[in-house]
Scaffold this motif. Structure first.
Motif, PDB file in Angstrom:
ATOM      1  N   ASP A 290      40.594  41.332  34.364  1.00  0.00           N
ATOM      2  CA  ASP A 290      40.076  42.664  34.571  1.00  0.00           C
ATOM      3  C   ASP A 290      38.914  42.763  33.676  1.00  0.00           C
ATOM      4  OD1 ASP A 290      41.732  44.685  32.367  1.00  0.00           O
ATOM      5  OD2 ASP A 290      42.726  42.880  33.283  1.00  0.00           O
ATOM      6  N   GLU A 291      38.956  42.212  32.477  1.00  0.00           N
ATOM      7  CA  GLU A 291      38.134  42.189  31.344  1.00  0.00           C
ATOM      8  C   GLU A 291      36.638  41.896  31.734  1.00  0.00           C
ATOM      9  OE1 GLU A 291      40.749  42.037  27.429  1.00  0.00           O
ATOM     10  OE2 GLU A 291      39.628  40.345  28.095  1.00  0.00           O
TER      11      GLU A 291
ATOM     12  N   VAL B  37      46.817  38.768  41.055  1.00  0.00           N
ATOM     13  CA  VAL B  37      46.230  37.451  40.731  1.00  0.00           C
ATOM     14  C   VAL B  37      44.976  37.081  41.928  1.00  0.00           C
ATOM     15  CG1 VAL B  37      48.605  36.723  40.076  1.00  0.00           C
ATOM     16  CG2 VAL B  37      47.938  36.597  42.528  1.00  0.00           C
ATOM     17  N   LEU B  38      44.417  36.222  41.634  1.00  0.00           N
ATOM     18  CA  LEU B  38      43.147  35.563  42.636  1.00  0.00           C
ATOM     19  C   LEU B  38      43.602  34.350  42.935  1.00  0.00           C
ATOM     20  CD1 LEU B  38      40.098  37.382  41.133  1.00  0.00           C
ATOM     21  CD2 LEU B  38      41.478  38.204  43.207  1.00  0.00           C
ATOM     22  N   ARG B  39      43.503  33.535  43.589  1.00  0.00           N
ATOM     23  CA  ARG B  39      43.562  32.202  44.046  1.00  0.00           C
ATOM     24  C   ARG B  39      42.061  31.681  43.757  1.00  0.00           C
ATOM     25  NH1 ARG B  39      48.072  30.663  46.481  1.00  0.00           N
ATOM     26  NH2 ARG B  39      49.515  32.421  47.352  1.00  0.00           N
TER      27      ARG B  39
ATOM     28  N   VAL C  89      43.957  26.732  40.225  1.00  0.00           N
ATOM     29  CA  VAL C  89      43.338  27.430  39.463  1.00  0.00           C
ATOM     30  C   VAL C  89      43.481  28.839  39.833  1.00  0.00           C
ATOM     31  CG1 VAL C  89      40.964  27.231  40.127  1.00  0.00           C
ATOM     32  CG2 VAL C  89      41.231  28.184  37.776  1.00  0.00           C
ATOM     33  N   TRP C  90      43.770  29.743  38.956  1.00  0.00           N
ATOM     34  CA  TRP C  90      44.025  31.312  39.344  1.00  0.00           C
ATOM     35  C   TRP C  90      43.345  32.107  38.439  1.00  0.00           C
ATOM     36  CZ3 TRP C  90      48.074  31.995  43.256  1.00  0.00           C
ATOM     37  CH2 TRP C  90      48.862  30.852  43.725  1.00  0.00           C
ATOM     38  N   GLY C  91      43.302  33.410  38.904  1.00  0.00           N
ATOM     39  CA  GLY C  91      42.900  34.571  38.104  1.00  0.00           C
ATOM     40  C   GLY C  91      44.121  35.546  37.868  1.00  0.00           C
ATOM     41  N   LEU C  92      44.208  36.085  36.832  1.00  0.00           N
ATOM     42  CA  LEU C  92      45.395  37.034  36.612  1.00  0.00           C
ATOM     43  C   LEU C  92      44.993  38.186  35.878  1.00  0.00           C
ATOM     44  CD1 LEU C  92      48.579  37.484  36.300  1.00  0.00           C
ATOM     45  CD2 LEU C  92      48.387  36.201  34.263  1.00  0.00           C
TER      46      LEU C  92
ATOM     47  N   THR D 178      39.937  38.335  47.009  1.00  0.00           N
ATOM     48  CA  THR D 178      40.807  39.472  47.562  1.00  0.00           C
ATOM     49  C   THR D 178      42.027  39.396  46.262  1.00  0.00           C
ATOM     50  OG1 THR D 178      40.363  39.232  49.482  1.00  0.00           O
ATOM     51  CG2 THR D 178      42.219  40.377  48.985  1.00  0.00           C
ATOM     52  N   GLN D 179      42.479  40.720  45.904  1.00  0.00           N
ATOM     53  CA  GLN D 179      43.283  40.648  44.771  1.00  0.00           C
ATOM     54  C   GLN D 179      44.646  40.803  45.458  1.00  0.00           C
ATOM     55  OE1 GLN D 179      42.672  44.362  42.393  1.00  0.00           O
ATOM     56  NE2 GLN D 179      40.719  43.563  41.678  1.00  0.00           N
ATOM     57  N   ASP D 180      45.751  39.816  44.813  1.00  0.00           N
ATOM     58  CA  ASP D 180      46.886  39.784  45.629  1.00  0.00           C
ATOM     59  C   ASP D 180      48.010  40.342  44.531  1.00  0.00           C
ATOM     60  OD1 ASP D 180      49.412  39.140  46.805  1.00  0.00           O
ATOM     61  OD2 ASP D 180      48.950  36.934  46.793  1.00  0.00           O
TER      62      ASP D 180
END
Length: 283
Positions: free
Chosen positions: A196-197, A261-263, A231-234, A268-270
């Protein structure tokens, strides 16, 4: 029960403690996830009680003390009934990079490194230390020369593009893994925390890895098989929390309704924070 251990690797300030609180809190209550804690499957959650209590009050948790080394063992099951064991080492982030700085692998790391079937590497994009190089330095700036006959090198001043590569190389060596052939075990999940930053500056986790950490990106692609890394976003909390001033929305709605998380190639946010762990465990 299937023995499948995940080793969580996170430096100081990467949000590892908040992630542990959110992840284990959700699995314990079976909220929005692929994994859930089996009845009586957690040996001791007292180590995270303070974290969970802070989150329930809409406040950020404190920093893990530098001398801390405790573990949390969870017996889990997936939606299809597959049973696994999650070993979550808990430690201060400073100890992780001390391995690279001191060129030494402490004894307490050797067992978890060798037994883990998956590594989850947390990286906080906003705190990356990236130095200029010839590819990004403006061409109109003249180099500054020193008259000192002594060359001084600060060994602790790693550029994170190199430091994360060196870290993974040391862990592969400690795990007894050869890099002659692309690795299948342990599986690797690179998780960019505090997503989110970024405020939408980067579209996908894969783009972030390629753009900001190209050396790490190239090393991973040449060292792991394609199906053995991701690789993921969190964003564990979905928003920043303060230590003293509670977030009323967070407290009212509950921690289980925040975070995502994001794949790799998705925007799209999961809300399933267990996705990356489930992928590492192969369930």
């Amino acid at each position: 029960m299937k023995n499948a251990n995940v080793l969580v690797l996170g430096g100081s300030g990467t949000g590892k403690t908040h992630y542990a609180g959110q992840l284990l809190g959700r699995m314990r209550h079976n909220r929005n996830g692929r994994l859930r804690v089996r009845p009586g499957g957690v040996d001791d959650l007292s180590k995270l009680e303070e974290v969970l209590a802070c989150l329930e009050e809409g406040q950020a948790a404190g920093h893990t003390p530098g001398e801390t080394w405790t573990g949390i063992r969870c017996e889990l099951e997936s939606d299809d009934g597959t049973a696994v064991v999650l070993e979550w080492p808990e430690y201060a982030g400073e100890r992780l990079f001390a391995i690279v700085d001191h060129r030494t692998m402490p004894d307490e790391w050797r067992g978890p490194v060798r037994s883990a079937s998956g590594w989850l590497l947390l990286i906080r994009p906003s705190s990356l230390k990236l130095y200029e190089d010839l590819l990004v330095r403006p061409t109109n700036i003249e180099p500054q020369h020193s008259d000192s006959p002594t060359a001084i090198v600060n060994g602790a001043g790693w550029d994170d593009r190199a430091r994360y590569v060196e870290l993974l190389q040391m862990f592969l060596f400690a795990a007894g893994q050869s890099t002659y052939e692309p690795a299948e075990v342990p599986r690797l999940a690179v998780v960019f925390s505090c997503w989110d930053e970024l405020n939408g500056d980067v579209s996908t986790p894969e783009q972030l890895l390629a753009d900001r950490l190209p050396l790490l990106n190239a090393f991973i692609r040449s060292t792991w098989r394609d199906q053995a890394w991701s690789v993921w976003g969190l964003s564990s909390l979905g928003r920043p929390l303060r230590n003293q001033k509670p977030d009323e929305d967070f407290r009212t709605q509950g921690p289980e309704n925040f975070g995502y998380v994001l794949r790799a190639n998705e925007v799209t946010q999961d809300q399933d924070l267990t996705s990356s762990v489930a992928w590492l465990l192969g369930v």
